[in-house]
Design a protein around this motif. Structure first.
Motif, short mmCIF file in Angstrom:
data_model
loop_
_atom_site.label_atom_id
_atom_site.label_comp_id
_atom_site.label_asym_id
_atom_site.label_seq_id
_atom_site.Cartn_x
_atom_site.Cartn_y
_atom_site.Cartn_z
N TRP A 205 -3.11 -28.20 -35.18
CA TRP A 205 -3.66 -28.18 -33.54
C TRP A 205 -3.33 -26.76 -32.93
O TRP A 205 -2.35 -26.08 -33.58
N THR A 225 -9.96 -30.71 -27.60
CA THR A 225 -9.63 -32.19 -27.64
C THR A 225 -9.13 -32.56 -25.96
O THR A 225 -9.48 -33.48 -25.51
N GLN A 241 8.38 -31.92 -30.62
CA GLN A 241 8.53 -33.51 -30.96
C GLN A 241 6.99 -33.89 -30.49
O GLN A 241 6.15 -33.63 -30.99
N ASP A 242 7.06 -34.70 -29.34
CA ASP A 242 5.69 -35.23 -29.16
C ASP A 242 5.17 -34.99 -27.99
O ASP A 242 4.48 -35.38 -27.24
N LEU A 258 0.17 -35.03 -25.37
CA LEU A 258 -0.98 -34.44 -26.00
C LEU A 258 -2.31 -35.08 -25.40
O LEU A 258 -3.22 -34.33 -25.56
N LYS B 119 3.62 -38.96 -31.38
CA LYS B 119 2.87 -37.73 -31.69
C LYS B 119 1.49 -38.03 -32.52
O LYS B 119 0.49 -37.44 -32.09
N GLN B 122 -0.96 -39.92 -30.58
CA GLN B 122 -1.86 -39.26 -29.69
C GLN B 122 -2.82 -38.14 -30.12
O GLN B 122 -3.91 -38.21 -29.88
N GLU B 123 -2.49 -37.55 -31.40
CA GLU B 123 -3.37 -36.79 -31.96
C GLU B 123 -4.53 -37.26 -32.45
O GLU B 123 -5.74 -37.05 -32.34
N ALA B 126 -6.71 -38.01 -29.56
CA ALA B 126 -7.53 -37.06 -29.08
C ALA B 126 -8.61 -36.76 -29.95
O ALA B 126 -9.87 -36.38 -29.42
N LEU B 127 -8.52 -36.78 -31.51
CA LEU B 127 -9.47 -36.63 -32.38
C LEU B 127 -10.45 -37.80 -32.06
O LEU B 127 -11.85 -37.57 -32.08
N VAL B 130 -12.82 -36.89 -29.27
CA VAL B 130 -13.80 -36.17 -29.75
C VAL B 130 -15.09 -36.55 -30.75
O VAL B 130 -16.10 -36.40 -30.53
#
Lengths: 312, 207
Positions: A205, A225, A241-242, A258, B119, B122-123, B126-127, B130
């Motif tokens: 990312w 994104t 971290q997050d 995120l 995390k 969340q990734e 997000a993906l 998309v």
């Protein structure tokens, strides 16, 4: 250091020592100050322990970037890179180990070095400068290995993707280039301009922002994104971290998730912030320090509030 | 009974005398024992009939002293037991503290893990956002199939048209070559006719 000079001071860069007990900060007068974190964080700290243990003039121009590697502190200012030994500096012995200058095309005007980052895989230093190029300096032999061209305006920030050993650079021309191949040019907020001033990656990312809003990109698919609704231009961002921590124009550190929402904005003392560093080198002094357009550097022991400030 | 040292001043003398008068026997239990002792000696030395309740009084005082002694012994026992109790509680609390420390480190590790999981999630989100923007795979496949079919049809048609064109070309070629041959033959015939005619004329002219 008269009061007028202190008033006009801006902190541009910070770096923690490899042992994690000291913080080096560079300002716009070309000075580097060394602060002792263990003294400032100890239970019996006084206002004197928030002053630097050592201040010295490193360069003629502002010190825009500081990087710690291998027991050495590398500082960039006015077109040259100098190396200082951390152990020497801790003993207050100011002596530059070496100074190198990349080959610039014209020798009349010396472009400044805006950003440096270490590429640990092949022990080289990636330098982004005002001459629109990215220079790579081999730290073992001390020679400049290669030059990546392609930007049409000066390079603000560089970052490396360790696993794929790629170099990302963002510049004033609004383009983010991977290994100098053009990757993205975009302009989301035309009223601020299209310059990219902050770039950071977390292997897959990438966060970039500046004139356009801070946005998170997935590098494999090269698609954006999420965009973060932060007012002002962000100058530095980091993954922690997050969360994503970002500093920039406003007098606060923004914590974002995120997904694209801003979780919190923690106020700080400088009016606008230039640099953000997390101390990952030491387990007992895990602090976040931010510096900006004032002679104070805010220290956060808990990310939710400002603990105290170190001052030049 | 402390004897007043004659070297000190008369004030001290006075004070000591006063204290001895008022407080000569000591306080509380001590006083009771002293009084008992004095009355006992008086009783022993008294000749003749003692007073009425004298013995009772002495027995009463004796009982009081015994009672007081019993009480103090119990208090002493109680203190010892309290001390043991406190020792136990102390070790207990120490154990609790160490286990709480351990729990804290465990929880810290848990929180690190949870943050990483968050995390990652969340990734993924997000993906996923998309990916949602791109059209469905089935649809794209269907579209591809339809396009393939169309392509096949069109190439089929093209083949047919090509074949027809060839055929026509060949037919016209045959026609044209026949016409040409016929033309040739006619020309040849005309030529031979002309030759015949011109051979007859010189014979007539030469007469």
């Amino acid at each position: 250091m008269g009061p007028v000079e202190l008033l006009h001071m801006s902190v541009f860069s910070q770096s923690f020592s490899p042992c994690g007990r000291f913080l080096a900060a560079g300002n716009n007068y070309g000075q580097i100050a060394l602060f002792s974190l263990s003294a400032a964080l100890s239970p019996d700290a006084t206002t004197r322990s928030q002053k630097p243990v050592l201040t010295f003039t490193a360069h003629d121009g502002p010190v825009f970037s500081l990087v710690s590697a291998d027991g050495r502190l590398l500082s960039a200012g006015n077109g040259e890179v100098s190396a200082w030994s951390w152990s020497d500096l801790i003993k207050k012995n100011v002596r530059a180990l070496w100074t190198r200058r990349p080959k610039y095309k014209s020798s009349l005007e010396i472009p400044e070095i805006n950003s440096m980052v270490l590429q640990p895989r092949d022990n080289s230093l990636v330098i982004g400068g005002g001459d629109n190029n990215v220079h790579i300096l081999d730290l073992e032999h001390g020679v400049f290995k290669s030059v990546l061209q392609g930007h049409s305006d000066y390079v603000h920030c560089v970052s490396v993707r360790d696993r794929e050993s790629e170099i990302l650079s963002g510049g004033e021309d609004g383009a983010v280039r991977i290994n100098s191949r053009l990757c993205k040019v975009f302009c989301a907020r035309p009223q601020y301009g299209k310059w990219i001033s902050c770039l950071t990656t977390d292997s897959d990312w990438m966060l970039c922002g500046g004139g356009p809003s801070l946005s998170l990109w997935h590098l494999r698919s090269l698609s954006p994104t999420s965009t973060f609704p932060l007012t002002g231009c962000q100058r530095q961002a980091a993954f922690h971290q997050d969360m994503i921590l970002a500093v920039g124009d406003g007098a606060s550190v923004s914590h974002c998730l995120l997904a694209g929402e801003v979780k919190a904005q923690i106020p700080c003392s400088p009016q606008s912030l230039n640099t953000l560093q997390l101390n990952t080198n030491s387990s007992e002094h895990q602090v976040l320090t931010v510096g900006g357009s004032s002679s104070h550097i805010d220290v956060f022991t808990n990310l939710s509030y400002r603990a105290f400030s170190l001052s030049f | 009974m402390a004897a007043s040292p004659p070297a000190l001043g008369p004030v001290l003398d006075e004070v000591i005398r006063k204290r001895l008068l008022i407080d000569g026997d000591g306080a509380g239990d001590d006083r009771r024992i002293n009084v008992l002792l004095k009355s006992f000696t008086k009783w022993c030395n008294s000749s003749g009939t003692p007073e009425e309740g004298f013995t009772q009084r002495m027995l009463g005082t004796l009982a009081q002293c015994e009672f007081s002694m019993g009480k103090t012994l119990m208090v002493y026992d109680m203190n010892l037991r309290e001390m043991e109790n406190y020792e136990k509680i102390y070790t207990n609390i120490e154990q609790n503290i160490t286990s709480a420390h351990e729990k804290i480190t465990e929880c810290k590790k848990e929180i690190q893990r949870a943050k990483r999981i968050r995390k990652n999630r969340q990734e993924y989100d997000a993906l996923a956002k998309v990916i949602q923007q791109h059209p469905d795979r089935h649809e794209t496949l269907k579209q591809l199939e339809a396009l393939d079919k169309e392509l096949q049809q069109l190439s089929h048609i093209k083949e047919n048209v090509d074949a027809k064109l060839e055929l026509r070309k060949k037919q016209f070629h045959v026609l044209l070559s026949t016409i040409q041959e016929l033309q040739q033959t006619l020309e040849n015939d005309e030529k031979s006719d002309n030759d015949d005619n011109s051979q007859e004329c010189p014979v007539e002219n030469g007469e």
